[in-house]
Write a protein that holds these residues in place. Structure first.
Motif, PDB file in Angstrom:
ATOM      1  N   ASN A   1      35.853  53.674  49.479  1.00  0.00           N
ATOM      2  CA  ASN A   1      35.508  52.513  49.005  1.00  0.00           C
ATOM      3  C   ASN A   1      36.404  51.750  47.801  1.00  0.00           C
ATOM      4  O   ASN A   1      36.005  52.467  46.617  1.00  0.00           O
ATOM      5  CB  ASN A   1      33.879  51.657  49.673  1.00  0.00           C
ATOM      6  N   TYR A   2      36.922  50.902  47.639  1.00  0.00           N
ATOM      7  CA  TYR A   2      37.468  50.048  46.432  1.00  0.00           C
ATOM      8  C   TYR A   2      36.494  48.705  46.417  1.00  0.00           C
ATOM      9  O   TYR A   2      36.626  48.128  47.599  1.00  0.00           O
ATOM     10  CB  TYR A   2      38.321  50.675  45.706  1.00  0.00           C
ATOM     11  N   LYS A   3      37.015  47.803  45.009  1.00  0.00           N
ATOM     12  CA  LYS A   3      36.994  46.928  44.802  1.00  0.00           C
ATOM     13  C   LYS A   3      37.872  45.780  44.961  1.00  0.00           C
ATOM     14  O   LYS A   3      38.309  46.117  44.272  1.00  0.00           O
ATOM     15  CB  LYS A   3      35.824  46.908  43.336  1.00  0.00           C
ATOM     16  N   LYS A   4      38.428  45.134  45.856  1.00  0.00           N
ATOM     17  CA  LYS A   4      39.368  44.483  45.774  1.00  0.00           C
ATOM     18  C   LYS A   4      39.190  42.942  45.165  1.00  0.00           C
ATOM     19  O   LYS A   4      37.992  42.913  44.193  1.00  0.00           O
ATOM     20  CB  LYS A   4      39.404  43.603  46.901  1.00  0.00           C
TER      21      LYS A   4
ATOM     22  N   GLY B   1      40.301  55.629  43.285  1.00  0.00           N
ATOM     23  CA  GLY B   1      39.875  55.131  44.942  1.00  0.00           C
ATOM     24  C   GLY B   1      40.617  57.067  45.894  1.00  0.00           C
ATOM     25  O   GLY B   1      40.203  57.423  46.568  1.00  0.00           O
TER      26      GLY B   1
ATOM     27  N   ASN C   1      41.096  50.788  40.604  1.00  0.00           N
ATOM     28  CA  ASN C   1      40.436  50.795  41.236  1.00  0.00           C
ATOM     29  C   ASN C   1      40.829  51.920  42.594  1.00  0.00           C
ATOM     30  O   ASN C   1      39.916  52.122  42.957  1.00  0.00           O
ATOM     31  CB  ASN C   1      39.599  49.506  42.194  1.00  0.00           C
TER      32      ASN C   1
ATOM     33  N   GLU D   1      35.756  41.956  46.926  1.00  0.00           N
ATOM     34  CA  GLU D   1      35.416  42.092  48.452  1.00  0.00           C
ATOM     35  C   GLU D   1      35.752  43.753  48.753  1.00  0.00           C
ATOM     36  O   GLU D   1      36.316  44.311  48.087  1.00  0.00           O
ATOM     37  CB  GLU D   1      35.806  41.786  49.596  1.00  0.00           C
ATOM     38  N   ASP D   2      34.508  44.035  49.191  1.00  0.00           N
ATOM     39  CA  ASP D   2      34.907  45.979  49.436  1.00  0.00           C
ATOM     40  C   ASP D   2      36.284  46.672  49.939  1.00  0.00           C
ATOM     41  O   ASP D   2      36.506  45.410  51.164  1.00  0.00           O
ATOM     42  CB  ASP D   2      33.772  46.902  49.747  1.00  0.00           C
ATOM     43  N   GLY D   3      36.796  46.858  50.126  1.00  0.00           N
ATOM     44  CA  GLY D   3      38.063  47.523  50.469  1.00  0.00           C
ATOM     45  C   GLY D   3      37.834  49.085  50.977  1.00  0.00           C
ATOM     46  O   GLY D   3      37.194  50.220  50.743  1.00  0.00           O
ATOM     47  N   ILE D   4      39.248  49.744  51.527  1.00  0.00           N
ATOM     48  CA  ILE D   4      39.065  50.939  52.082  1.00  0.00           C
ATOM     49  C   ILE D   4      40.254  51.479  52.342  1.00  0.00           C
ATOM     50  O   ILE D   4      41.077  50.753  52.635  1.00  0.00           O
ATOM     51  CB  ILE D   4      38.002  50.837  53.883  1.00  0.00           C
TER      52      ILE D   4
END
Length: 118
Positions: free
Chosen positions: A96-99, A47, A43, A103-106
């Motif tokens: 954005n990506y999924k941790k 991104g 992911n 949760e969402d990460g940037i």
């Protein structure tokens, strides 16, 4: 029972199956965590590649202007101090990506496109 009989008893077979099952459960947790880490890494890489593609399109399409500047000071506070200021445009892209925990990460990348005077 004759002491010369060869083979395993039912109890020995069942104990070995239970033992192997416990070992397989322990190792499967390692593999599950590895799969999660690989998924998150994928992911993040997707991104970063999306942001790089967006940055490249913006850099190629954007006209140079001197909205921003970067100042670099060499040998600050010394007698041979040199100050270099470059005008250009700062471009920032985020995605954005999924941790691993859901949760969402940037992911943000910054690029400074310098103005080259001809």
């Amino acid at each position: 029972m004759n002491i010369h009989d060869k083979g395993f008893t039912l109890i020995e077979v069942l104990v070995s199956i239970v033992f192997l099952g416990i070992i397989m459960i322990i190792f499967s947790s390692f593999f599950i965590n590895s799969i999660k880490i690989i998924d998150v890494s994928g992911n993040i890489n997707e991104g970063i590649n999306a942001v790089r593609g967006n940055l490249n399109e913006i850099i190629a399409a954007e006209a140079n202007n001197d909205d921003d500047s970067i100042t670099i000071i060499f040998n600050e506070g010394k007698s041979d101090e040199i100050t270099l200021t470059v005008n250009g445009t700062e471009i920032t892209q985020s995605v954005n990506y999924k941790k691993a925990n859901g949760e969402d990460g940037i992911i943000s990348l910054n690029y400074f496109k310098a103005v080259i005077e001809e």
